[in-house]
Scaffold this motif. Structure first.
Motif, PDB file in Angstrom:
ATOM      1  N   PRO A 144       1.135  -1.009  -0.220  1.00 19.40           N
ATOM      2  CA  PRO A 144       0.031  -0.017   0.028  1.00 19.40           C
ATOM      3  C   PRO A 144       0.844   1.246   0.055  1.00 19.40           C
ATOM      4  CG  PRO A 144      -0.038  -1.074   2.117  1.00 19.40           C
ATOM      5  CD  PRO A 144       0.800  -1.905   1.261  1.00 19.40           C
ATOM      6  N   LYS A 162      -2.379  -8.262   5.885  1.00 17.76           N
ATOM      7  CA  LYS A 162      -2.641  -7.010   6.272  1.00 17.76           C
ATOM      8  C   LYS A 162      -1.378  -6.657   7.338  1.00 17.76           C
ATOM      9  CE  LYS A 162      -6.949  -4.919   6.768  1.00 17.76           C
ATOM     10  NZ  LYS A 162      -8.226  -5.014   7.315  1.00 17.76           N
ATOM     11  N   LEU A 163      -0.952  -5.371   7.072  1.00 19.59           N
ATOM     12  CA  LEU A 163       0.008  -4.895   7.829  1.00 19.59           C
ATOM     13  C   LEU A 163      -0.275  -4.508   9.412  1.00 19.59           C
ATOM     14  CD1 LEU A 163       3.152  -4.375   7.113  1.00 19.59           C
ATOM     15  CD2 LEU A 163       2.506  -1.974   6.442  1.00 19.59           C
ATOM     16  N   PRO A 178      -8.466   3.401   2.841  1.00 20.11           N
ATOM     17  CA  PRO A 178      -7.564   3.055   3.478  1.00 20.11           C
ATOM     18  C   PRO A 178      -7.174   1.415   3.576  1.00 20.11           C
ATOM     19  CG  PRO A 178      -8.926   3.924   5.046  1.00 20.11           C
ATOM     20  CD  PRO A 178      -9.492   3.808   3.726  1.00 20.11           C
ATOM     21  N   ARG A 179      -7.497   0.838   2.477  1.00 24.88           N
ATOM     22  CA  ARG A 179      -7.410  -0.767   2.634  1.00 24.88           C
ATOM     23  C   ARG A 179      -5.887  -1.008   2.379  1.00 24.88           C
ATOM     24  NH1 ARG A 179     -12.609  -0.074   1.655  1.00 24.88           N
ATOM     25  NH2 ARG A 179     -12.136   1.289   0.099  1.00 24.88           N
ATOM     26  N   THR A 180      -5.439  -1.308   3.648  1.00 23.91           N
ATOM     27  CA  THR A 180      -4.069  -1.281   3.697  1.00 23.91           C
ATOM     28  C   THR A 180      -3.539  -2.862   3.630  1.00 23.91           C
ATOM     29  OG1 THR A 180      -3.938  -1.425   6.073  1.00 23.91           O
ATOM     30  CG2 THR A 180      -3.814   0.632   4.853  1.00 23.91           C
ATOM     31  N   PHE A 181      -3.089  -3.621   2.612  1.00 22.37           N
ATOM     32  CA  PHE A 181      -2.503  -4.647   2.630  1.00 22.37           C
ATOM     33  C   PHE A 181      -1.501  -4.949   1.612  1.00 22.37           C
ATOM     34  CE2 PHE A 181      -5.949  -5.785  -0.223  1.00 22.37           C
ATOM     35  CZ  PHE A 181      -6.955  -5.551   0.609  1.00 22.37           C
ATOM     36  N   ASP A 184     -13.872  -5.143   4.501  1.00 24.72           N
ATOM     37  CA  ASP A 184     -12.830  -4.344   5.270  1.00 24.72           C
ATOM     38  C   ASP A 184     -13.218  -5.272   6.937  1.00 24.72           C
ATOM     39  OD1 ASP A 184     -11.209  -3.068   3.920  1.00 24.72           O
ATOM     40  OD2 ASP A 184     -11.639  -1.185   4.979  1.00 24.72           O
ATOM     41  N   ILE A 206      -8.845 -11.048  11.796  1.00 25.07           N
ATOM     42  CA  ILE A 206      -7.641 -10.721  12.604  1.00 25.07           C
ATOM     43  C   ILE A 206      -7.970 -11.055  14.257  1.00 25.07           C
ATOM     44  CG2 ILE A 206      -5.922  -9.070  13.426  1.00 25.07           C
ATOM     45  CD1 ILE A 206      -5.964  -7.992  10.295  1.00 25.07           C
ATOM     46  N   ARG A 225     -13.795   2.937  10.371  1.00 26.79           N
ATOM     47  CA  ARG A 225     -13.093   2.034   9.672  1.00 26.79           C
ATOM     48  C   ARG A 225     -12.022   1.348  10.586  1.00 26.79           C
ATOM     49  NH1 ARG A 225     -13.611   2.717   4.234  1.00 26.79           N
ATOM     50  NH2 ARG A 225     -12.300   0.927   4.226  1.00 26.79           N
ATOM     51  N   PRO A 239      -0.053   2.156   7.149  1.00 29.68           N
ATOM     52  CA  PRO A 239       1.189   1.459   6.584  1.00 29.68           C
ATOM     53  C   PRO A 239       2.269   2.496   6.447  1.00 29.68           C
ATOM     54  CG  PRO A 239      -0.281   1.807   4.917  1.00 29.68           C
ATOM     55  CD  PRO A 239      -1.012   2.301   5.813  1.00 29.68           C
ATOM     56  N   SER A 291       4.939   2.800   3.441  1.00 32.85           N
ATOM     57  CA  SER A 291       4.825   2.293   2.195  1.00 32.85           C
ATOM     58  C   SER A 291       6.246   1.948   1.405  1.00 32.85           C
ATOM     59  CB  SER A 291       3.958   3.318   1.348  1.00 32.85           C
ATOM     60  OG  SER A 291       4.781   4.384   0.824  1.00 32.85           O
TER      61      SER A 291
END
Lengths: 266, 266
Positions: free
Chosen positions: A39, A58-59, A84-87, B128, B135, B253, B260, B262
């Motif tokens: 990301p 996922k981070l 912000p889909r962070t992977f 999401d 997790i 969210r 992250p 980056s």
DNA sequence: CGGCAAATTGAAGTATTTCAACGTCGGTGG
DNA sequence: CCACCGACGTTGAAATACTTCAATTTGCCG
């Protein structure tokens, strides 16, 4: 054949759009464990898996990465919309990817409802799968979770990339695309417990461990019982597996669940 | 004000479309534990939650139902596209729903890209959240999962429907919208263990149990630590919680995860 | 062959499941 | 009004499963 046309998920897209896709596409190969996507602001793009298996992670806050899914042939990844889909995406095996830059891809989406629907369907599929994972993870026993994991692998990756090989007498060889530590994180436990669970399943005669990443499933039904999925639910979609013709990439659905009896009012 | 206009998620939809939506909408009220939606051929529809909390459950092979998520104000449910996504929706509290028949709603989607995007965003949000659940469920200790659950509840349902009430000194009152048995299934454990985990958290001073379904969180940071989410990650979105202004329905969210660093190539 | 990473095994300590019992609350019928 | 019931939550105790720490093995690569 062009790379774009190899992708059976795109088969309903009109030819002019396919042509445009073709022009903006980049074919890339990655080696096992290479990072494909992080990301980050720069260089946002979307991609389709042509070959191989990817892991999606996922981070976490502390820098660790947690696997939340696997991608295979026909699957899409990347951010089409903001958010912000962070992977991270990494190659779990050697892999081939078809890449598009995000902005021009988005423009094409606006011109082609077919393409848009494919993207949408992909997300819906991911959602279904994530929910299957949830149910799998809700199994209180690790052995059950592991059995469920093997079944998901077997059903979803059937005939894809040699992850699963069928054998004569209804048994299956499954290639595990991630190592024990990652699998432990995915299933919510520790390396050691995963190892013991594998060997417990082997001692029960449900599987054999040909190599640490190569598992033979002797009887799917029995394994399904171990996973807490007695007969009816999974067996239908799994019988396909042990018998003949296969489904295509997009259709490998919800292995853990039954079709419902219905009585809705709504 | 019309029911459709009350829905802040629809605020970007043009007025003519809103008018059409209004005409085809039905406002319905449900009592706690009433069934709102069952998967079934007849009477397919989509709906938006106006008020209250719903539980979304997957129907398992053996007739049991497994909770896979909670819905609140602004959330959408139902099948816009086909596919065997089989779950039940039930009212976890008294609730108000805005309903649309599927087919005419789909037609409106074709006419309004704004509406379409809202639907899409809703699915992305669900995805999401499902991953956050994954997790959370991967936490090997039940106490940690429960702590994570409380945090999700607190962050996502902040200022919605009295699920969360803020108090002076940074503590929060959270209303648990599901019973122990359902919560146990959701978190992958048993009634008894959930009960013990609640009381363990209470003994540690992290929460107090005002009533079996009313929990006071004393210190969010500490609870986050218990959940295995040390500082940085969650604390930002949670500080919003304990302090002042709130976010709207769609934006709550990813409480479990950090932004992250980056370094992608792609 | 040596060195490294991944997988496995053992043993002790903890957490969870399981089975059983008990308490509490709200509703229902006598 | 009260007794009873059922659903739900809680608690206890024994059996089991899992985690943790430590040590060992295996497979791979230079």
């Amino acid at each position: 054949m062009s790379a774009v046309k190899e992708l059976s998920v795109l088969k309903n897209v009109p030819n002019d759009i396919l042509g445009d896709l073709e022009k903006m596409s980049r074919l890339r190969s990655y080696n096992k464990n290479q990072r494909i996507y992080s990301p980050g602001r720069e260089k946002e793009c979307v991609g389709f898996v042509l070959q191989g298996v990817l892991r999606m992670q996922k981070l976490l806050y502390d820098g660790r990465e947690h696997i939340i899914g696997l991608l295979a042939e026909g699957d899409m990844f990347g951010q089409v919309f903001d958010g912000p889909r962070t992977f991270t995406i990494e190659a779990a095996t050697n892999a081939k990817i078809l890449e598009f830059k995000r902005e021009p891809f988005k423009e094409l989406l606006l011109r082609s409802p077919e393409l848009e629907q494919i993207v949408f369907m992909n997300v819906l599929n991911e959602l279904d799968r994530a929910r299957d994972w949830m149910i799998l993870l809700a199994n209180p026993r690790i052995r059950g979770r592991l059995a469920g994991f093997l079944l998901i692998l077997a059903s979803r990756f059937a005939n894809i990339d040699h992850v699963v090989r069928k054998r004569r007498e209804g048994s299956l060889d499954v290639q595990i695309p991630i190592n024990r530590l990652d699998l432990a994180h995915l299933l919510g436990t520790r390396r050691e417990t995963i190892s013991r669970a594998f060997h417990a399943l082997a001692d029960n005669g449900h599987i054999s461990i040909t190599r640490s990443d190569l598992i033979r499933i002797h009887d799917i039904e029995v394994l399904a019982e171990e996973a807490g999925i007695e007969e009816s639910g999974i067996s239908l979609s799994l019988k396909d597996l042990t018998m003949t013709g296969q489904k295509s990439g997009l259709s490998g659905r919800s292995a853990l669940l039954a079709t419902p009896g219905s009585r809705g009012r709504c």
